[in-house]
Design an enzyme around this catalytic site. Sequence first.
Site, mmCIF file in Angstrom:
data_model
loop_
_atom_site.group_PDB
_atom_site.id
_atom_site.type_symbol
_atom_site.label_atom_id
_atom_site.label_comp_id
_atom_site.label_asym_id
_atom_site.label_seq_id
_atom_site.Cartn_x
_atom_site.Cartn_y
_atom_site.Cartn_z
ATOM 1 N N THR A 12 41.479 40.935 36.692
ATOM 2 C CA THR A 12 40.350 40.228 35.955
ATOM 3 C C THR A 12 39.648 39.182 36.891
ATOM 4 O O THR A 12 39.121 38.264 36.649
ATOM 5 C CB THR A 12 41.094 39.241 34.673
ATOM 6 O OG1 THR A 12 42.071 38.649 35.255
ATOM 7 C CG2 THR A 12 41.324 40.146 33.504
ATOM 8 N N LEU A 14 39.139 36.427 40.237
ATOM 9 C CA LEU A 14 39.664 35.078 40.280
ATOM 10 C C LEU A 14 39.299 34.462 38.906
ATOM 11 O O LEU A 14 38.368 33.521 38.885
ATOM 12 C CB LEU A 14 39.240 34.575 41.519
ATOM 13 C CG LEU A 14 39.526 35.235 42.848
ATOM 14 C CD1 LEU A 14 39.068 34.601 44.056
ATOM 15 C CD2 LEU A 14 41.015 35.449 43.038
ATOM 16 N N HIS A 15 39.964 34.468 37.916
ATOM 17 C CA HIS A 15 39.803 33.640 36.539
ATOM 18 C C HIS A 15 40.741 32.448 36.761
ATOM 19 O O HIS A 15 41.273 32.190 38.004
ATOM 20 C CB HIS A 15 40.168 34.539 35.340
ATOM 21 C CG HIS A 15 41.818 34.856 35.188
ATOM 22 N ND1 HIS A 15 42.540 34.231 34.896
ATOM 23 C CD2 HIS A 15 42.237 36.094 35.666
ATOM 24 C CE1 HIS A 15 43.926 34.878 34.848
ATOM 25 N NE2 HIS A 15 43.582 36.011 35.413
ATOM 26 N N LEU A 16 41.041 31.490 35.863
ATOM 27 C CA LEU A 16 41.656 30.136 36.109
ATOM 28 C C LEU A 16 42.647 30.250 36.504
ATOM 29 O O LEU A 16 43.145 29.523 37.517
ATOM 30 C CB LEU A 16 41.638 29.729 34.741
ATOM 31 C CG LEU A 16 41.986 28.135 34.443
ATOM 32 C CD1 LEU A 16 41.166 27.470 35.516
ATOM 33 C CD2 LEU A 16 41.972 27.463 33.157
#
Length: 90
Positions: A12, A14-16
């Site tokens: 996904t 560099l999400h949170l």
Amino acid sequence: MVSGKVTVKNPTGLHLRPAGTLCKQAMQFKSSITFHYGDGNTANAKSVLSVLGACVKCGDEIELFCEGEDEEEALQFLVNSIRTGLGEEL
């Protein structure tokens, strides 16, 4: 100043969670750490908002730039960390 390219492999991007991990790891070093992405855009690797704002997706290549007294160590550590998924399963 040293630099190195790495491809983000997180499914996904560099999400949170991985962005937070990257920032936390970058803040351990005294060097200034930024990365270039897309068409010449730059993000501060020590700022979660800056990393999230980069909208880096799986398969995107980023180029890390480290400048300071521990630049070599910072670059090697962060490139390896990104390459291995920043603590997430790939």
